[in-house]
Design an enzyme around this catalytic site. Structure first.
Site, PDB file in Angstrom:
ATOM      1  N   GLU A  41       0.852  -1.199   0.000  1.00  0.00           N
ATOM      2  CA  GLU A  41       0.000   0.000   0.000  1.00  0.00           C
ATOM      3  C   GLU A  41       0.887   1.248   0.000  1.00  0.00           C
ATOM      4  OE1 GLU A  41      -2.683  -0.154   3.283  1.00  0.00           O
ATOM      5  OE2 GLU A  41      -3.864  -1.785   2.418  1.00  0.00           O
ATOM      6  N   LYS A 194      -3.067   3.054 -42.848  1.00  0.00           N
ATOM      7  CA  LYS A 194      -2.947   1.597 -42.717  1.00  0.00           C
ATOM      8  C   LYS A 194      -4.314   0.955 -42.895  1.00  0.00           C
ATOM      9  CE  LYS A 194      -0.918   2.221 -38.823  1.00  0.00           C
ATOM     10  NZ  LYS A 194      -0.544   1.914 -37.452  1.00  0.00           N
ATOM     11  N   ASP A 220       3.742  11.621 -33.753  1.00  0.00           N
ATOM     12  CA  ASP A 220       2.666  10.938 -33.039  1.00  0.00           C
ATOM     13  C   ASP A 220       2.660  11.452 -31.609  1.00  0.00           C
ATOM     14  OD1 ASP A 220       0.551   9.247 -32.667  1.00  0.00           O
ATOM     15  OD2 ASP A 220       1.599   7.424 -33.260  1.00  0.00           O
TER      16      ASP A 220
HETATM   17  C1  R5P Z   1      -2.659   5.796 -31.335  1.00  0.00           C
HETATM   18  O1  R5P Z   1      -3.812   6.190 -31.296  1.00  0.00           O
HETATM   19  C2  R5P Z   1      -1.546   6.549 -30.706  1.00  0.00           C
HETATM   20  O2  R5P Z   1      -1.513   7.876 -31.092  1.00  0.00           O
HETATM   21  C3  R5P Z   1      -0.234   5.903 -31.009  1.00  0.00           C
HETATM   22  O3  R5P Z   1      -0.074   5.835 -32.405  1.00  0.00           O
HETATM   23  C4  R5P Z   1      -0.158   4.527 -30.440  1.00  0.00           C
HETATM   24  O4  R5P Z   1      -0.576   4.507 -29.106  1.00  0.00           O
HETATM   25  C5  R5P Z   1       1.237   3.992 -30.529  1.00  0.00           C
HETATM   26  O5  R5P Z   1       1.218   2.709 -30.047  1.00  0.00           O
HETATM   27  P1  R5P Z   1       2.315   1.669 -30.483  1.00  0.00           P
HETATM   28  O6  R5P Z   1       3.646   2.328 -30.317  1.00  0.00           O
HETATM   29  O7  R5P Z   1       2.099   0.524 -29.526  1.00  0.00           O
HETATM   30  O8  R5P Z   1       2.042   1.270 -31.882  1.00  0.00           O
END
Ligand code: R5P
Length: 329
Positions: A41, A194, A220
Site C-alpha cells: 500500500e 494503414k 505521433d
Molecule cells: C494511437 O492512437 C496513438 O496515437 C499511437 O499511435 C499509439 O498509441 C502507438 O502505439 P504503439 O507504439 O504501440 O504502436
C-alpha cells in the site's frame, strides 16, 4: 517572481522532471515521503507545512500506471487534508486516455473514470501535456490547461535543418498534429493510411502524399510498443523516402519498443522527458534524443500561480490529435 505561496511536490513517476521544473521556477522541490507499506500500500507524508499554499503535484501516470495513478490520488488527498488552498495535478503524461468512448458494448471509459477519481480526490485544476485526445479536457468539470510539446519538438527539427522534409502521420487521427508540424517546419504533409485488406490478411499501408526522395518526419503523440511508428516508417521507405525521423511527445516505450525501434529504418527518434526512459530504451543510444518540457511546464505553473494567461503558451492549438480523424477542432 513572487512564488512564496506555492509548493511543488513530486511522486515517484518522474521526480527528475519535477526537479527541473523547480529549477526553472527557482524554488526547492517540496519535501514529501512517497513510499510503501510492507504489503505494497502507498504511504505518503508531506514533510512541510502546506496550509493555505498553492500546491502543484507533478506525476505522469505512465508505467507502472496503477502505482503512479494511485500515488497521485493519495498525494492529492494528503495535500487537501493538510489544508492546501488549491491543488493542481501536473500530469505530463495522462495514462488510461485511450478509452475515451464506448466503441463497442460492455467496455469502460477509463479516461472519464480517471478524471472522476482525480476530481473526487480533491484536485482543483489539471495541467496536462499532449493528451491523447484534446476532448479529454471536457471530462473534467474543473479547469484544465492543456499544453503541447509541439513547440519544443518543432524547434529541434527547425534547428536540424533537414532538407526536403515532409511531415507524416502514422494514422488518420494524427492529421491535425502533423498539419501543425508541417506548417511550423514549412514542410510537406503525408498520411500513412494503414488498412487491413482482409480479416485474415496482413495490414498494408498506403501513403497519401509524395515522399519519394524526401526526408520524412513521422509525428505521433506517443510511442508505446513502437509498432505503429516502425511499420509506418517501413511503408515510407518502401515508397522511396530517403530517411525517416520520428517525433513523439510521450516515450512510453514498453516492451518490445526498444527492439522494434532498433530494428526499424528510423534514423532518429525524438521524444520529450514527460516520462522517464527505461534502461532498455536508453540502449537505443544516439538514435533516441530526449528533449525537456520542464521549461514549458514550469512557465505554465508560474502563470497558473500568478493568475496570468496560460493560453499564450498554446503556440499552436492544432498540435493535438483529432480522434475523429476529421481534421476539425
Ligand atoms: C494511437 O492512437 C496513438 O496515437 C499511437 O499511435 C499509439 O498509441 C502507438 O502505439 P504503439 O507504439 O504501440 O504502436
Amino acid at each position: 517572481m513572487a512564488l512564496d505561496r506555492m509548493k511543488l511536490f513530486a511522486c515517484n513517476g518522474n521526480p527528475e522532471l519535477a526537479r527541473k521544473v523547480c529549477r526553472y521556477l527557482g524554488i526547492a522541490l517540496g519535501d514529501a515521503y512517497v513510499g510503501r507499506f510492507p504489503d505494497g500500500e502507498i504511504d505518503i507524508k508531506i514533510n512541510e507545512d502546506v496550509r493555505g499554499q498553492d500546491v502543484f503535484i507533478v506525476q505522469p501516470t505512465c508505467p507502472p500506471v496503477n502505482e503512479n495513478l494511485m500515488e497521485l490520488l493519495v498525494m492529492v488527498d494528503a495535500a487537501v487534508r493538510s489544508s492546501a488552498q488549491r491543488v493542481t495535478a501536473v500530469i505530463p503524461y495522462f495514462g488510461y486516455a485511450r478509452k475515451d468512448r464506448k466503441e463497442e458494448g460492455r467496455v469502460p471509459i477509463t479516461a472519464k473514470l480517471v478524471a472522476n477519481l482525480l476530481v473526487k480526490a480533491g484536485v482543483d485544476r489539471v495541467l496536462a501535456l499532449d493528451l491523447h485526445a484534446t476532448q479529454l479536457q471536457g471530462f473534467f468539470d474543473i479547469p484544465v490547461d492543456h499544453l503541447f510539446s509541439y513547440p519544443v519538438l518543432c524547434k529541434y527539427f527547425k534547428n536540424l535543418k533537414v532538407p526536403d522534409l515532409v511531415v507524416a502521420t502514422p494514422d488518420v487521427g494524427g492529421i491535425r498534429m502533423a498539419r501543425a508540424f508541417s506548417r511550423g517546419l514549412g514542410a510537406g504533409l503525408a498520411i500513412v493510411d494503414k488498412r487491413r485488406i482482409a480479416p485474415d490478411q496482413a495490414e498494408i499501408g498506403f501513403v497519401i502524399g509524395e515522399v519519394k526522395g524526401c526526408n520524412v518526419l513521422l509525428v505521433d503523440d506517443m510511442i508505446t510498443t513502437g509498432g505503429s511508428i516502425a511499420s509506418a516508417a517501413r511503408v515510407l521507405m518502401q515508397k522511396g523516402a530517403r530517411n525517416v525521423y520520428a517525433a513523439a511527445a510521450h516515450a512510453v516505450l514498453c516492451d518490445p519498443a526498444p527492439t522494434v525501434l532498433a530494428d526499424s529504418p528510423i534514423k532518429q527518434v525524438v521524444v520529450t522527458d514527460s516520462i522517464p526512459l527505461s534502461d532498455k530504451a536508453r540502449s537505443l543510444g544516439d538514435r533516441l534524443n530526449v528533449l525537456t518540457v520542464s521549461e514549458l511546464l514550469g512557465e505554465a505553473v508560474r502563470r497558473i500561480h500568478m493568475n496570468l494567461s496560460v493560453s499564450a503558451l498554446f503556440t499552436d492549438q492544432e498540435g493535438g490529435r483529432d480522434e475523429d480523424g476529421d481534421g476539425e477542432s
